[in-house]
Design a protein around this motif. Structure first.
Motif, short mmCIF file in Angstrom:
data_model
loop_
_atom_site.label_atom_id
_atom_site.label_comp_id
_atom_site.label_asym_id
_atom_site.label_seq_id
_atom_site.Cartn_x
_atom_site.Cartn_y
_atom_site.Cartn_z
N PRO A 1 0.82 -1.21 0.00
CA PRO A 1 0.00 0.00 0.00
C PRO A 1 0.86 1.27 0.00
O PRO A 1 1.99 1.27 0.48
N ILE A 2 0.29 2.33 -0.54
CA ILE A 2 0.82 3.67 -0.37
C ILE A 2 -0.18 4.40 0.52
O ILE A 2 -1.39 4.31 0.31
N TYR A 3 0.35 5.09 1.53
CA TYR A 3 -0.49 5.85 2.46
C TYR A 3 -0.36 7.33 2.13
O TYR A 3 0.76 7.84 2.03
N ILE A 4 -1.50 7.99 1.95
CA ILE A 4 -1.54 9.40 1.56
C ILE A 4 -2.13 10.20 2.72
O ILE A 4 -3.19 9.87 3.23
N LYS A 5 -1.42 11.27 3.11
CA LYS A 5 -1.93 12.15 4.17
C LYS A 5 -2.19 13.52 3.56
O LYS A 5 -1.31 14.09 2.92
N ASN B 1 -6.73 10.67 5.61
CA ASN B 1 -5.74 9.64 5.30
C ASN B 1 -6.35 8.67 4.31
O ASN B 1 -7.46 8.19 4.52
N LYS B 2 -5.62 8.38 3.25
CA LYS B 2 -6.08 7.43 2.23
C LYS B 2 -5.01 6.37 2.04
O LYS B 2 -3.84 6.59 2.33
N ARG B 3 -5.43 5.23 1.51
CA ARG B 3 -4.47 4.19 1.15
C ARG B 3 -4.84 3.65 -0.23
O ARG B 3 -6.01 3.65 -0.61
N VAL B 4 -3.81 3.21 -0.93
CA VAL B 4 -3.96 2.72 -2.28
C VAL B 4 -3.16 1.43 -2.40
O VAL B 4 -1.99 1.39 -2.02
N ALA B 5 -3.79 0.37 -2.92
CA ALA B 5 -3.08 -0.89 -3.18
C ALA B 5 -2.29 -0.71 -4.47
O ALA B 5 -2.86 -0.53 -5.54
N ILE B 6 -0.97 -0.77 -4.36
CA ILE B 6 -0.09 -0.60 -5.52
C ILE B 6 0.47 -1.97 -5.90
O ILE B 6 1.01 -2.67 -5.05
#
Length: 134
Positions: free
Chosen positions: A49-53, A58-63
């Motif tokens: 995952p990439i965690y975005i703040k 807060n978001k997360r994306v499965a990369i």
């Protein structure tokens, strides 16, 4: 607090493009925390995952693997695949995980290439399930 532009791109489309405060990604050599003003660099990404703040959000994306390029005022993630939790078909991910585990369990007649493909499929499925479930 200053921000930077984050773009997440797959071969199919631009998945995300917004100003963010920070991101956390997993490169080949470990965890990367990227804040505004980070030194420019390019590195491969693991299936993680990439965690975005962004402010209080807060978001997360499965990369599904790829590369991250950090520029002076912009970060570009070139990903093989990228999915936010709401777009993940978790039943499909669980089925893919089970298929990969079965292929890995019956490796007696597999060559190295098939084994590696099954390992990657398993990593991607587990990553999707984890991002969906958190």
């Amino acid at each position: 607090m200053s921000t930077f532009l984050l773009e997440i791109v797959t071969p199919e489309r631009l998945v995300y493009s917004e100003q963010v405060d920070s991101i956390t990604a997993r490169g080949i050599e470990g965890e990367l925390g990227i804040l505004p003003g980070h030194i420019p660099m390019v590195t491969p990404l693991q299936i993680a995952p990439i965690y975005i703040k962004n402010g209080k959000e807060n978001k997360r994306v499965a990369i599904g693997g790829g590369f991250i390029e950090v520029r002076k005022d912009k970060v570009v993630v070139l990903a093989e695949s990228a999915e936010f939790p709401e777009s993940i078909d978790v039943d499909r991910a669980r089925a893919a995980k089970e298929r990969a585990e079965r292929r890995l369990g019956s490796q007696s007649n597999q060559d190295h290439f098939d084994h590696r493909r099954a390992e990657i499929a398993l990593q991607k499925a587990v990553n999707r399930i984890n991002v969906y479930g958190k």
